[in-house]
Design a protein around this motif. Structure first.
Motif, mmCIF file in Angstrom:
data_model
loop_
_atom_site.group_PDB
_atom_site.id
_atom_site.type_symbol
_atom_site.label_atom_id
_atom_site.label_comp_id
_atom_site.label_asym_id
_atom_site.label_seq_id
_atom_site.Cartn_x
_atom_site.Cartn_y
_atom_site.Cartn_z
ATOM 1 N N GLN A 1 23.403 16.446 -34.687
ATOM 2 C CA GLN A 1 23.489 15.234 -34.397
ATOM 3 C C GLN A 1 23.491 14.594 -35.141
ATOM 4 O O GLN A 1 24.021 14.478 -35.866
ATOM 5 N N SER A 2 23.557 13.094 -34.560
ATOM 6 C CA SER A 2 24.171 11.439 -35.664
ATOM 7 C C SER A 2 23.132 11.541 -37.118
ATOM 8 O O SER A 2 21.801 11.745 -36.942
ATOM 9 N N ASN A 3 23.764 11.641 -37.999
ATOM 10 C CA ASN A 3 23.472 10.751 -39.353
ATOM 11 C C ASN A 3 21.446 10.162 -39.167
ATOM 12 O O ASN A 3 21.767 8.713 -38.581
ATOM 13 N N GLY A 4 20.437 11.031 -39.195
ATOM 14 C CA GLY A 4 18.732 9.996 -39.912
ATOM 15 C C GLY A 4 18.710 10.658 -41.357
ATOM 16 O O GLY A 4 17.617 9.913 -41.227
ATOM 17 N N GLY A 5 19.509 11.474 -41.943
ATOM 18 C CA GLY A 5 18.424 12.159 -43.261
ATOM 19 C C GLY A 5 18.537 13.100 -43.205
ATOM 20 O O GLY A 5 17.548 13.353 -41.846
ATOM 21 N N VAL A 6 18.289 13.614 -44.367
ATOM 22 C CA VAL A 6 17.045 15.501 -44.222
ATOM 23 C C VAL A 6 15.562 15.253 -43.970
ATOM 24 O O VAL A 6 15.624 16.103 -43.320
ATOM 25 N N CYS A 7 14.600 13.874 -43.478
ATOM 26 C CA CYS A 7 13.412 14.016 -43.158
ATOM 27 C C CYS A 7 14.301 14.272 -41.792
ATOM 28 O O CYS A 7 13.203 15.418 -40.590
#
Length: 308
Positions: free
Chosen positions: A71-77
């Motif tokens: 997936q595109s970068n969205g953070g660890v959450c």
């Protein structure tokens, strides 16, 4: 079945060792969901090669227990939330892409679930190691059971040694994507405010301190950190004095460094005024009201106990 969620971002040097620690587990009723969160290094290729190698080397010619989701970068959450949505198991276990499990980690977890079915969140002992140290599992657990008070509850869970019953997320919600620091604590506490937690303190999970792109190695903007969202806990703090004492103590420690940062000082002071100091040690109040004087006090105390 246990679904193992591994968020992956730029861990090309450590992810193989992490996956190796999963595939040697003595308990085998699990699936692995790796969520590649837009890595810019070769993490994706390393995992794809690892999965292909696992297929070739498996006895039946297929390895369906490992899935890679990109997936595109969205953070660890965001990555953890995607993994939860994709999970097929009744329980969701979290493991970071640079940490390790001892071979009996899942075996102990399954036993803990069987012994304490009333719990909704389960923790296993976690120990810090550096990149060169071999894990040592020759410790006997001194506690194994349900966690009775917040002094134990709040410290028992880490990002690579916590498992949550999947249906719980329907009640408490998913990881808060507004946070990049303390987001895991936010989840554990929200679960513990509603459900029992069980814990075994035998160290079977290993947190690698000298690893790639650890978020805590960087200074976080206050609006990305858990104290900024103290109002989320207004009802719980009002109703539960034990939780309020625990939570407010934690917020003091997290807000204190921001009092020395000009761009965050005003917000830090505003948030600190929301805390209830009546239950806290005087030193915690002193720390927040007179941060520079408290820092001087800390230095004097250190020099007194560590003379040249």
């Amino acid at each position: 079945m246990i679904s193992i969620i591994i968020p992956l971002y730029n861990k090309e040097q450590s992810i193989v060792r992490t996956l190796d620690s999963v595939l040697v587990q003595t308990y085998t009723d699990y699936e692995v969901i790796i969520v590649n969160d837009g890595s810019t290094d070769h993490s994706r290729e390393v995992v794809e090669e690892y999965i292909q190698s696992s297929i070739i080397n498996s006895r039946n010619g297929e390895q369906s227990s490992i899935r890679l989701i990109n997936q595109s970068n969205g953070g660890v959450c965001s990555a953890r939330n995607r993994g939860i949505q994709e999970a097929k198991g009744e329980y969701v276990a979290f493991l970071d892409g640079d940490d390790l499990w001892a071979p009996t980690y899942l075996e102990e977890l399954a036993a803990l679930i069987a012994d304490y079915p009333s719990a909704a969140i389960y923790g296993i002992g976690c120990r810090h190691i550096d990149s060169n140290e071999l894990p040592n599992t020759h410790f006997q657990a001194t506690f194994r059971g349900l966690l009775a008070d917040w002094s134990m509850r709040g410290a028992a869970f880490t990002g690579s040694s916590t498992t949550i019953r999947k249906d719980v997320f329907d009640a408490v919600g998913m990881f808060d994507t507004r946070m990049t620091h303390g987001e895991d604590l936010d989840m554990w506490w929200r679960v513990l405010l509603r459900y029992d937690g069980a814990y075994c303190d035998q160290p079977l999970a290993f947190y690698r301190q000298n690893s790639e792109n650890r978020a805590m190695n960087r200074v976080m903007p206050l609006e990305k950190h858990i104290p900024y969202y103290i109002d989320k806990y207004a009802n719980a703090r009002a109703k539960d004095a034990a939780f309020r004492k625990f939570f407010d103590t934690q917020m003091v420690y997290r807000l204190y460094p921001y009092l020395f940062e000009p761009q965050y000082r005003k917000d830090a002071r505003r948030l600190s005024r929301k805390l209830d100091y009546s239950q806290l040690k005087w030193s915690l109040h002193f720390r927040m009201v007179c941060p520079h004087l408290y820092r001087l006090y800390e230095r004097l105390k250190f020099n007194l106990h560590h003379p040249n």
